[in-house]
Scaffold this active site. Structure first.
Site, PDB file in Angstrom:
ATOM      1  N   ASP A  71      18.301  64.357  18.023  1.00 49.53           N
ATOM      2  CA  ASP A  71      17.511  63.408  17.245  1.00 49.53           C
ATOM      3  C   ASP A  71      17.080  62.190  18.057  1.00 49.53           C
ATOM      4  O   ASP A  71      16.128  61.509  17.704  1.00 49.53           O
ATOM      5  CB  ASP A  71      18.223  63.003  15.952  1.00 49.53           C
ATOM      6  CG  ASP A  71      19.609  62.417  16.166  1.00 49.53           C
ATOM      7  OD1 ASP A  71      20.078  62.358  17.318  1.00 49.53           O
ATOM      8  OD2 ASP A  71      20.231  62.020  15.167  1.00 49.53           O
ATOM      9  N   HIS A  72      17.751  61.908  19.156  1.00 54.98           N
ATOM     10  CA  HIS A  72      17.361  60.856  20.109  1.00 54.98           C
ATOM     11  C   HIS A  72      18.334  60.905  21.269  1.00 54.98           C
ATOM     12  O   HIS A  72      19.304  61.677  21.246  1.00 54.98           O
ATOM     13  CB  HIS A  72      17.388  59.460  19.460  1.00 54.98           C
ATOM     14  CG  HIS A  72      18.591  59.234  18.602  1.00 54.98           C
ATOM     15  ND1 HIS A  72      19.868  59.131  19.121  1.00 54.98           N
ATOM     16  CD2 HIS A  72      18.720  59.135  17.263  1.00 54.98           C
ATOM     17  CE1 HIS A  72      20.723  58.977  18.132  1.00 54.98           C
ATOM     18  NE2 HIS A  72      20.054  58.981  16.990  1.00 54.98           N
ATOM     19  N   HIS A  94      19.604  62.265   7.311  1.00 61.30           N
ATOM     20  CA  HIS A  94      20.699  61.314   7.454  1.00 61.30           C
ATOM     21  C   HIS A  94      21.211  60.868   6.085  1.00 61.30           C
ATOM     22  O   HIS A  94      22.411  60.843   5.837  1.00 61.30           O
ATOM     23  CB  HIS A  94      20.219  60.090   8.253  1.00 61.30           C
ATOM     24  CG  HIS A  94      21.255  59.030   8.452  1.00 61.30           C
ATOM     25  ND1 HIS A  94      22.108  59.016   9.535  1.00 61.30           N
ATOM     26  CD2 HIS A  94      21.590  57.962   7.704  1.00 61.30           C
ATOM     27  CE1 HIS A  94      22.909  57.968   9.457  1.00 61.30           C
ATOM     28  NE2 HIS A  94      22.609  57.302   8.351  1.00 61.30           N
ATOM     29  N   CYS A 110      19.113  57.659  13.968  1.00 60.05           N
ATOM     30  CA  CYS A 110      19.289  58.936  13.264  1.00 60.05           C
ATOM     31  C   CYS A 110      18.379  59.114  12.055  1.00 60.05           C
ATOM     32  O   CYS A 110      17.592  60.052  11.985  1.00 60.05           O
ATOM     33  CB  CYS A 110      20.740  59.077  12.812  1.00 60.05           C
ATOM     34  SG  CYS A 110      21.955  59.016  14.140  1.00 60.05           S
ATOM     35  N   ASP A 139      23.235  65.576  16.906  1.00 59.05           N
ATOM     36  CA  ASP A 139      23.226  64.124  16.805  1.00 59.05           C
ATOM     37  C   ASP A 139      23.595  63.467  18.133  1.00 59.05           C
ATOM     38  O   ASP A 139      24.610  63.810  18.750  1.00 59.05           O
ATOM     39  CB  ASP A 139      24.241  63.700  15.734  1.00 59.05           C
ATOM     40  CG  ASP A 139      23.863  62.425  15.024  1.00 59.05           C
ATOM     41  OD1 ASP A 139      23.089  61.638  15.606  1.00 59.05           O
ATOM     42  OD2 ASP A 139      24.325  62.205  13.901  1.00 59.05           O
ATOM     43  N   ASP A 140      22.767  62.523  18.580  1.00 55.77           N
ATOM     44  CA  ASP A 140      23.052  61.693  19.763  1.00 55.77           C
ATOM     45  C   ASP A 140      23.156  62.484  21.064  1.00 55.77           C
ATOM     46  O   ASP A 140      23.807  62.040  22.019  1.00 55.77           O
ATOM     47  CB  ASP A 140      24.360  60.902  19.562  1.00 55.77           C
ATOM     48  CG  ASP A 140      24.230  59.791  18.536  1.00 55.77           C
ATOM     49  OD1 ASP A 140      23.176  59.696  17.891  1.00 55.77           O
ATOM     50  OD2 ASP A 140      25.185  59.009  18.375  1.00 55.77           O
TER      51      ASP A 140
END
Length: 477
Positions: free
Chosen positions: A319-320, A130, A76, A37-38
């Site tokens: 995810d990004h 998510h 997310c 994540d992130d």
């Protein structure tokens, strides 16, 4: 032919078929599917050693690293649902963090469901989707999302519903970071890694092909990590980015107030933050990445120890991306390259190791890629392109462009440029921005209004229009 002979022929054929199926499954490669994540590609394997990520770096050495991987939507929930369904986001689908694949695309075959239907034992540990539950029926056992007994600030914990959103604002009652002198397993990622190790030991004994999805929460806010990971960095060496300003000529549509970070109790709801506090946030992000990396290391070590690595595809993806003060922005939720750019690593047993590619790939490409590598049929609804051929030939010609979007902004990324157009509810263009990544990789100067770029703008705008038309007219079940 007598009934007796017919019976025995039927029994022989039945058990022969069962044997054929079991032998075929034994030859199927396992999949270790790691979601982070992130996570931005600020890692040693990406040539940025300021963050200590030895296990991710080691994984990159075992396979193919993608220098130009991009998410299709920088938030997310939408990013994960798009990736796991193989379907692109659009103006009305996969828009924000709190969407559900089952609600927005009922009946679409998810990536884990496809593997489950083909004889794989599918497991979800931590944050894969998510919203929970989602893609119901995709997993062989209930999703595992641990709850800790830690008495400190556990931080952002995924709700069963959207209870964190209150009156349109995030409802978080705690600080943006924590550094307790405590063991790894007080936080969710440590517990997730321990459970993943247990599953790998189980799979070693059963021999059943598996699709093991491991979703690490860090470095998502809050930047909570045991003190030993903070101690890996000297605070005096933590630097703020050089471009803490709105890009010259950038439209207002490109900016936001990073409400995700401002929801924490130690962050002002409006206005600037103190420089020392921002440096502390960056310190916390670095510590969180190293903490997550250590948990990943436990899983990869067990994969090797068990011997399963010899027949297991490993894919790691973020995810990004994330802003750490660049353009005076924090978090994601925009169309800048720093937020769309993601780490992506693929390791396939028996294939080339320690290689890199500059080919443009995007998240919707992951589903068809894993199908091809596992020799599974590709469902008709997939909108991406398998990048499996890049494993053997990483420098071959590939996509001319990839596409991402955020709310009303549509972005195209080419080898040399990023270009974004914003539209109102009537479909009319309201703003645009263009950056030359070869000259301005940090996107500090919007050159969309310069006369010499008129031809390029026309070309990229036409590509976006064509992409939207094709994307929005594809029939889905």
């Amino acid at each position: 032919m007598t009934i007796f002979k017919t019976k025995w022929i039927f029994i022989f054929l039945f058990f022969s078929f069962q044997y054929f199926v079991s032998q075929n499954l034994k030859n199927k490669p396992n999949v270790l599917f790691i979601a982070v994540d992130d996570l931005r590609p600020e890692l040693g394997c990406y040539g940025q050693p300021q963050i200590k990520s030895p296990n991710i770096d080691k994984l990159a050495e075992s396979g193919l690293l993608f220098n130009r991987s991009y998410c299709n939507v920088p938030v997310c929930g939408a990013s994960r649902a798009s990736l796991l369904s193989g379907v692109r986001p659009n103006r009305h689908r996969f828009v924000d963090a709190h969407i559900s694949q089952d609600e927005e695309l009922p009946g679409v075959l998810s990536l884990p469901m496809h593997f489950k239907n083909n004889g794989y034992y599918t497991v979800s540990l931590g944050k894969i989707y998510h919203k929970r539950p989602d893609a119901v029926g995709s997993w062989s056992v209930p999703e595992y999302y641990p709850k800790s007994d830690w008495k400190g600030w556990q931080g952002y914990v995924m709700p069963e519903s959207d209870t964190l959103i209150k009156n349109g604002k995030w409802g978080i009652d705690g600080p943006s970071f924590e550094a307790p002198d405590a063991p790894d397993h007080i936080y969710m990622d440590g517990m997730i890694a321990d459970r993943a190790v247990e599953y790998l030991q189980q799979f070693k004994d059963t021999g059943q092909p598996f699709f093991l999805a491991v979703g690490f929460q860090r470095p998502h806010l809050p930047f909570n990590a045991p003190k030993k990971y903070w101690d890996m960095y000297n605070f005096d060496n933590i630097q703020l980015p050089d471009n803490m300003f709105k890009p010259e000529g950038a439209p207002d549509e490109s900016m936001h107030n990073f409400s995700e970070l401002r929801a924490y109790t130690d962050v002002p709801e409006e206005g600037p933050m103190e420089k020392e506090f921002m440096r502390k946030l960056i310190h916390g992000y670095y510590a969180s990445v190293s903490y997550m990396d250590a948990q990943l290391g436990k899983v990869l070590k067990e994969l090797e120890r068990s011997g399963l690595a010899d027949n297991t595809i490993v894919i790691l993806w973020g995810d990004h991306g994330w802003h750490l003060g660049e353009h005076n922005l924090w978090a994601k939720h925009c169309n800048f390259e720093k937020v769309l750019h993601t780490p992506l690593i693929l390791s396939v047993p028996g294939k080339k190791e320690n290689i890199k590619t500059d080919a443009l790939v995007e998240h919707v490409d992951i589903y068809p890629t894993l199908c091809e590598l596992a020799d599974l049929p590709k469902p008709f609804h997939l909108q991406g392109k398998s990048f499996a051929p890049l494993i053997d030939n990483p420098n071959q010609p590939w996509k001319e462009a990839i596409y991402s979007r955020w709310i009303n902004g549509e972005t195209i990324v080419t080898q040399s440029h990023t270009y974004t157009e914003w539209f109102n509810d009537k479909g009319e263009k309201t703003a645009r921005m263009l950056y030359d990544l070869s000259k301005d990789p940090e996107e500090n100067l919007n050159i969309s209004e310069e006369k010499e770029n008129k031809k390029l703008i026309i070309e990229l705008s036409a590509k976006i229009k064509k992409h939207i038309t094709e994307r929005d007219h594809i029939k889905l079940p």
